[in-house]
Write an enzyme that holds these catalytic residues in place. Structure first.
Site, PDB file in Angstrom:
ATOM      1  N   LYS A 255       0.860  -1.182   0.000  1.00 54.99           N
ATOM      2  CA  LYS A 255       0.000   0.000   0.000  1.00 54.99           C
ATOM      3  C   LYS A 255       0.897   1.233   0.000  1.00 54.99           C
ATOM      4  CE  LYS A 255      -1.297   2.772   3.025  1.00 54.99           C
ATOM      5  NZ  LYS A 255      -1.181   4.048   2.241  1.00 54.99           N
TER       6      LYS A 255
ATOM      7  N   GLU B  74      10.755   2.019   9.845  1.00 57.86           N
ATOM      8  CA  GLU B  74      11.723   3.113   9.701  1.00 57.86           C
ATOM      9  C   GLU B  74      10.922   4.381   9.857  1.00 57.86           C
ATOM     10  OE1 GLU B  74      13.189   6.316   8.297  1.00 57.86           O
ATOM     11  OE2 GLU B  74      13.086   5.315   6.346  1.00 57.86           O
TER      12      GLU B  74
ATOM     13  N   CYS C 204      13.926  12.203   5.889  1.00 59.78           N
ATOM     14  CA  CYS C 204      14.011  11.873   7.309  1.00 59.78           C
ATOM     15  C   CYS C 204      15.422  11.997   7.848  1.00 59.78           C
ATOM     16  CB  CYS C 204      13.462  10.474   7.564  1.00 59.78           C
ATOM     17  SG  CYS C 204      14.201   9.202   6.525  1.00 59.78           S
TER      18      CYS C 204
ATOM     19  N   GLU D 198      10.279  17.205  14.062  1.00 59.83           N
ATOM     20  CA  GLU D 198      10.717  17.043  12.680  1.00 59.83           C
ATOM     21  C   GLU D 198       9.943  18.018  11.796  1.00 59.83           C
ATOM     22  OE1 GLU D 198      11.869  13.285   9.854  1.00 59.83           O
ATOM     23  OE2 GLU D 198      10.039  13.120  11.046  1.00 59.83           O
TER      24      GLU D 198
END
Length: 475
Positions: free
Chosen positions: A170, A245, A279, A379
């Site tokens: 997905k 992750e 990231c 972040e």
């Protein structure tokens, strides 16, 4: 408008069973650019059943057959580079020059890396009286993000095929077109029916159906820490393997006395590349207090030289962030830094002067940032850099590690001195005078940046079970 209303299940494009239509909004025009169908529980059930059936035979394929299959995938992949690039530029805003190079080729490289790792992999060894073997896990559910879509898809699909698994993917509903094109690539390469299945969808419906499914043996997820926690909880009832992750908040520790002109540009590129939506972007720049003014001046000039523009136009500019929600989040964090007393050196809130619509963010730099500010802890996922200072190396290491994340860290300065600092940093990846990972090396993080590793032989191991056979006669 591109249309991908069907799912790819058991080697065929099929209509959804009760799914709903979803429009993808282009971040550069704020208008619909692609349509998909959000996959239902029934769609996931059909895909998992196809994968379960295909596993019986594909798990018994030889290493040589799978190496050859990965090679054919790479050949077919290269034929579709223009299509893949166009799709990503339109749907998630990666400029076409960047999409056709870094974005596309990161995915392609992982198929080659997986083939190389597979060719050299030791599937069996003797430990004591046991014959220890590696075997495929089974059906792998894969849920991937929008920021480096092909990179993250290939980091899962390639080793899963190499290990002899079957899968249900997905992709992100923000950038689904490249996954549909990849399904066509895999079919053209001769991937057997049912080995790879694609169900378009969202997290709450489709993603949850995959992670909770009793016939999925492993779920591999890349995305936010918040979503990763939800997936782990959903998977817990069936005790399936969960591989994640997750988020990051990478620091760039600039060693005292470093040549700023030499070491900063390669790492600042990581702050703005992909519009900051990486990231491992080293956005927390730590400089010794004696070099603060020089560092700020250099970084401000660099950020002022970054231009934004239409992702469908060739050039070295950056594009928009992926959607309005992400744009609003970045704007909120920029405003929070202003409100909390950081010094805005360049950039700021609102659209850049070059554009009048789209989710574009002004390349932004803050100085005077302290560890208690939101922008030092959350972040950002936008082209925003912050400068913090340290008095000594011990304090610098403490600041680098003072985050719940531990995906990546960068050290800028003398490589020998940096190598001595690296063991003290709590991160799964430490780069020296650069920010990019090595696709053959393990990729993954400490702490709330996830568990498990991707890439090369370490990534291949993640998609295998280990079995001890005791009492078998010697071969």
């Amino acid at each position: 408008m591109d249309s991908y209303l069907k799912h790819f299940i058991d080697g065929k494009w099929v209509d959804s069973i009760g799914g709903t239509r979803h429009a993808v909004i282009s971040p550069s025009t704020e208008e619909p650019c692609t349509e998909i169908t959000i996959g239902s529980q029934a769609d996931v059930d059909a895909a998992v059943a196809a994968a379960r059936k295909a596993f019986v035979t594909f798990s018994q394929s030889s290493v040589e057959e799978r190496v050859a299959l990965l090679g054919r995938i790479a050949v077919e992949y290269k034929k579709r580079i223009a299509d893949l690039s166009q799709s990503m530029a339109t749907e998630m805003g990666a400029p076409i020059s960047f999409a056709s190079t870094a974005q596309v080729y990161s995915g392609l490289a992982h198929f080659g890396n997986a083939a190389n790792a597979l060719a050299d992999f030791q599937f069996a060894e003797t430990i004591g009286t046991a014959h220890v073997v590696h075997e495929p896990i089974g059906v792998v559910g894969m849920i991937t993000p929008w920021n480096w879509p092909l990179n993250q898809i290939a980091l899962k699909v390639a080793p899963a095929i190499a290990a002899g698994n079957t899968m249900v993917l997905k992709p992100s509903e923000e950038c689904p077109g490249n996954a549909a094109i990849l399904a066509e690539i895999l079919a053209a390469a001769g991937v057997p029916a049912g080995v790879f299945n694609l169900v378009q969808g969202n997290g709450p419906i489709t993603g949850n159906a995959i992670s909770a499914h009793p016939d999925v043996d492993m779920v591999s997820f890349t995305g936010s820490t918040r979503a990763g926690i939800m997936i782990a909880k959903s998977a817990a009832d069936t005790v399936k393997r969960v591989h994640t992750e997750l988020g990051g908040k990478a620091a760039n520790l600039v060693l005292e006395g470093a040549d700023l002109v030499a070491v900063l540009p390669p790492t600042l590129q990581g702050v703005v590349a992909n519009s900051g939506q990486s990231c491992i972007a080293p956005t927390r720049i730590l400089v010794h207090q004696s070099q603060e003014a020089d560092a700020i001046g250099f970084i401000r000039t660099y950020m002022d030289g970054v231009t934004v523009g239409d992702p469908l136009q060739e050039g070295g500019h950056i594009g928009p962030v992926v959607n309005k929600a992400q744009y609003d989040k970045v704007q909120s964090l920029i405003q929070s830094a202003i409100d909390e007393g950081a010094t805005l050196e360049t950039g700021g809130t609102g659209l850049p002067p070059e554009v009048n619509r789209g989710y574009y963010v002004r390349p932004t730099l803050f100085s005077g940032v302290t560890s208690d500010m939101r922008i030092a802890n959350e972040e950002v996922f936008g082209p925003v850099a912050t400068v913090m200072t340290y008095a000594n190396q011990a304090e610098a290491i403490s600041i680098v590690n003072a985050t719940p994340f531990g995906l990546s860290a960068t050290i800028s300065g003398d490589p020998a001195a940096a190598a001595k600092v690296a063991p003290h940093l709590r991160a799964g990846i430490v780069t020296i005078n650069s920010w990019a990972p090595d696709g053959q090396a393990p990729f993954g993080g400490y702490k709330q940046s996830g568990n498990g590793r991707e890439g090369g032989v370490y990534g291949l191991r993640e998609f295998m079970e280990v079995k001890s056979i005791i009492g078998a006669p010697a071969a």
